[in-house]
Design an enzyme around this catalytic site. Structure first.
Site, PDB file in Angstrom:
ATOM      1  N   ARG A 107       0.923  -1.267   0.005  1.00  0.00           N
ATOM      2  CA  ARG A 107       0.017   0.082  -0.085  1.00  0.00           C
ATOM      3  C   ARG A 107       1.036   1.274   0.134  1.00  0.00           C
ATOM      4  O   ARG A 107       1.640   1.349   0.736  1.00  0.00           O
ATOM      5  CB  ARG A 107      -0.681   0.090   1.369  1.00  0.00           C
ATOM      6  CG  ARG A 107      -1.677   1.254   1.500  1.00  0.00           C
ATOM      7  CD  ARG A 107      -2.617   1.370   2.431  1.00  0.00           C
ATOM      8  NE  ARG A 107      -3.878   0.724   2.072  1.00  0.00           N
ATOM      9  CZ  ARG A 107      -4.913   0.781   2.465  1.00  0.00           C
ATOM     10  NH1 ARG A 107      -5.203   1.257   3.577  1.00  0.00           N
ATOM     11  NH2 ARG A 107      -5.801   0.091   2.152  1.00  0.00           N
ATOM     12  N   HIS A 134      -7.533   1.083  -6.193  1.00  0.00           N
ATOM     13  CA  HIS A 134      -7.771   0.209  -4.988  1.00  0.00           C
ATOM     14  C   HIS A 134      -8.471  -1.186  -5.639  1.00  0.00           C
ATOM     15  O   HIS A 134      -9.559  -1.430  -5.114  1.00  0.00           O
ATOM     16  CB  HIS A 134      -8.782   0.662  -4.086  1.00  0.00           C
ATOM     17  CG  HIS A 134      -8.433   0.093  -2.968  1.00  0.00           C
ATOM     18  ND1 HIS A 134      -7.695  -1.044  -2.405  1.00  0.00           N
ATOM     19  CD2 HIS A 134      -9.061   0.631  -1.635  1.00  0.00           C
ATOM     20  CE1 HIS A 134      -7.724  -1.101  -1.019  1.00  0.00           C
ATOM     21  NE2 HIS A 134      -8.587  -0.365  -0.623  1.00  0.00           N
ATOM     22  N   GLN A 137     -10.061  -4.013  -3.249  1.00  0.00           N
ATOM     23  CA  GLN A 137     -11.412  -3.469  -2.587  1.00  0.00           C
ATOM     24  C   GLN A 137     -12.601  -3.560  -3.655  1.00  0.00           C
ATOM     25  O   GLN A 137     -13.752  -4.587  -3.318  1.00  0.00           O
ATOM     26  CB  GLN A 137     -11.434  -1.971  -2.494  1.00  0.00           C
ATOM     27  CG  GLN A 137     -12.627  -1.536  -2.094  1.00  0.00           C
ATOM     28  CD  GLN A 137     -13.157  -2.073  -0.472  1.00  0.00           C
ATOM     29  OE1 GLN A 137     -12.235  -1.878   0.284  1.00  0.00           O
ATOM     30  NE2 GLN A 137     -14.113  -2.662  -0.177  1.00  0.00           N
ATOM     31  N   ASP A 225     -17.642   6.979  -0.699  1.00  0.00           N
ATOM     32  CA  ASP A 225     -16.287   6.548   0.114  1.00  0.00           C
ATOM     33  C   ASP A 225     -16.012   7.942   0.534  1.00  0.00           C
ATOM     34  O   ASP A 225     -16.770   9.181   0.351  1.00  0.00           O
ATOM     35  CB  ASP A 225     -15.189   6.471  -1.002  1.00  0.00           C
ATOM     36  CG  ASP A 225     -13.933   6.023  -0.400  1.00  0.00           C
ATOM     37  OD1 ASP A 225     -13.886   5.775   0.729  1.00  0.00           O
ATOM     38  OD2 ASP A 225     -12.991   6.051  -1.103  1.00  0.00           O
ATOM     39  N   CYS A 266     -16.301   1.422   1.235  1.00  0.00           N
ATOM     40  CA  CYS A 266     -15.336   0.454   1.510  1.00  0.00           C
ATOM     41  C   CYS A 266     -14.611   0.510   2.752  1.00  0.00           C
ATOM     42  O   CYS A 266     -14.106  -0.300   3.375  1.00  0.00           O
ATOM     43  CB  CYS A 266     -14.003   0.900   0.330  1.00  0.00           C
ATOM     44  SG  CYS A 266     -13.309   2.472   0.784  1.00  0.00           S
ATOM     45  N   ARG A 294     -13.053  -9.016   1.614  1.00  0.00           N
ATOM     46  CA  ARG A 294     -11.607  -8.381   1.280  1.00  0.00           C
ATOM     47  C   ARG A 294     -10.930  -9.806   1.655  1.00  0.00           C
ATOM     48  O   ARG A 294      -9.966 -10.050   0.956  1.00  0.00           O
ATOM     49  CB  ARG A 294     -11.238  -7.218   2.433  1.00  0.00           C
ATOM     50  CG  ARG A 294     -11.850  -5.914   2.049  1.00  0.00           C
ATOM     51  CD  ARG A 294     -11.563  -5.342   0.601  1.00  0.00           C
ATOM     52  NE  ARG A 294     -10.080  -5.350   0.490  1.00  0.00           N
ATOM     53  CZ  ARG A 294      -9.380  -4.416   0.928  1.00  0.00           C
ATOM     54  NH1 ARG A 294      -9.842  -3.407   1.715  1.00  0.00           N
ATOM     55  NH2 ARG A 294      -7.934  -4.450   0.832  1.00  0.00           N
TER      56      ARG A 294
HETATM   57  N1   CP Z   1     -11.167  -0.353   2.911  1.00  0.00           N
HETATM   58  C1   CP Z   1      -9.716  -0.307   3.100  1.00  0.00           C
HETATM   59  O1   CP Z   1      -8.622  -0.582   2.273  1.00  0.00           O
HETATM   60  O2   CP Z   1      -9.518  -0.312   4.312  1.00  0.00           O
HETATM   61  P1   CP Z   1      -8.373   0.083   5.264  1.00  0.00           P
HETATM   62  O3   CP Z   1      -7.863   1.487   4.815  1.00  0.00           O
HETATM   63  O4   CP Z   1      -8.563  -0.043   6.728  1.00  0.00           O
HETATM   64  O5   CP Z   1      -7.174  -1.182   4.705  1.00  0.00           O
HETATM   65  N1  NVA Z   2     -10.375   6.691  -1.044  1.00  0.00           N
HETATM   66  C1  NVA Z   2      -9.874   6.103   0.420  1.00  0.00           C
HETATM   67  C2  NVA Z   2      -9.745   4.708   0.466  1.00  0.00           C
HETATM   68  C3  NVA Z   2      -9.415   4.264   1.920  1.00  0.00           C
HETATM   69  C4  NVA Z   2      -9.689   2.636   1.891  1.00  0.00           C
HETATM   70  C5  NVA Z   2      -8.290   6.548   0.641  1.00  0.00           C
HETATM   71  O1  NVA Z   2      -7.380   6.554  -0.220  1.00  0.00           O
HETATM   72  O2  NVA Z   2      -8.043   6.961   1.625  1.00  0.00           O
END
Ligand code: CP
Ligand code: NVA
Length: 308
Positions: A107, A134, A137, A225, A266, A294
């Site tokens: 990530r 992402h 997700q 989101d 998400c 997930r």
């Molecule tokens: N939805 C998601 O990716 O959550 P986290 O940021 O908690 O991993």
């Molecule tokens: N759009 C959000 C998703 C988190 C899972 C971010 O990037 O922070």
């Protein structure tokens, strides 16, 4: 060896195979304790590195648990604690990690970091979220939709809010899984047009509808989101909130979707900003199934990456 970098970078038949594998692996667990091993242990003797340059709850825990259920071992690495966060190149990091581990999930911020990791790693690399996309997700979201309502092909998915990384992966998925997509948000927060054009070129309808009520009409799935993503400057918070308030998913807006529409987010959510608690905890919501899925979706993704 397969990298899982983005939904548009993966063959539709392979994506479908992963969704079906996730369904059957989920069913095969049949309510056993979370820590119990699966009957099959395709990751036995495998070591997986989970690298986080941003916070995470779901991605971190679901990957960790998923690897262990499949018989493998994990190490969770914080980008800030690695030499990667102190000037070591991505290429060198990728080459070194490949000597120790069988699979890397990362990530990160810039998409370029992910792509370089994949270029120089000699083991599969999985995208656990970048500023741009992402994909894991949305694999979980497809699984969740299909568990509740059957095939997502031909359905109308409406995204309300910021044209962010999660939307981008929905746009990729629209083209690959064959569903129609509507983006409803302010023009200042439009997604990159390239995501929309690419999906349209695959024969699905992708529209931008500014009026959220009009957008919502006939929706099979409504998604939103956070209004401020992890990579967005906090200084933009107030401006974003002002622009996005008309796109809050509340019961009045949800009433314009189909009666059997599902609602997804998400998570993490800012309750009563992008969606009200009444919707998040209401009859359309499947947000916690999404979170659970997930785990199942990513287990299928990891098996595919490792050819197991
Ligand atoms: N939805 C998601 O990716 O959550 P986290 O940021 O908690 O991993
Ligand atoms: N759009 C959000 C998703 C988190 C899972 C971010 O990037 O922070």
């Amino acid at each position: 060896m397969n990298h899982f970098l983005d939904i548009n970078a993966t063959d539709p038949a392979e994506l479908r195979g992963m969704i079906e594998a996730a369904k059957s692996m989920k069913n095969a667990r049949n309510g056993r304790p979370k820590g119990a091993l699966d009957d099959e242990q395709p990751l036995k003797d495998h070591m997986v590195a989970l690298i986080f340059e941003k916070p995470s709850t779901r991605t971190r825990v679901s990957f960790d648990v998923g690897v262990r259920q499949m018989g493998g071992q994990t190490m969770v690495l914080s980008g800030a604690d690695m030499q990667l966060g102190h000037g070591e190149t991505i290429a060198d990091t990728a080459r070194v990690l490949s000597r120790y581990v069988d699979l890397i999930m990362i990530r990160t911020f810039e998409e370029q970091t992910l792509l370089e990791m994949a270029e120089y790693a000699s083991v599969p690399v999985i995208n656990g979220l970048t500023n741009r996309t992402h994909p894991c997700q949305i694999m979980a979201d497809i699984l969740t939709y299909e568990e509740h309502r059957g095939s997502i092909a031909g359905k109308k998915v409406v995204w309300c809010g910021d044209g962010n990384n999660v939307f981008a992966s929905f746009a990729h998925a629209a083209g690959q899984f064959g569903f129609d997509l509507v983006f409803s948000g302010p023009s200042t927060l439009d997604p990159e047009m390239g995501f929309i054009e690419e999906a349209r070129a695959k024969g699905v309808n992708v529209d931008i509808v500014r009026d959220p009520v009009a957008a919502m009409t006939g929706a099979d799935l409504v998604v939103t989101d956070t209004w401020v993503s992890m990579h967005d400057p906090q200084s933009a918070r107030e401006r974003r909130h002002n622009q996005l308030r008309p796109y809050q998913v509340n019961e009045a807006l949800m009433a314009h979707a189909k009666d059997d529409a599902l609602f997804m987010h998400c998570l993490p959510a800012h309750r009563d900003d992008e969606a009200t608690s009444a919707v998040m905890d209401g009859p359309h919501s499947v947000i916690f199934d999404e979170a659970e899925n997930r785990l199942h979706a990513q287990k299928a993704v990891m098996r595919w990456c490792l050819g197991r």
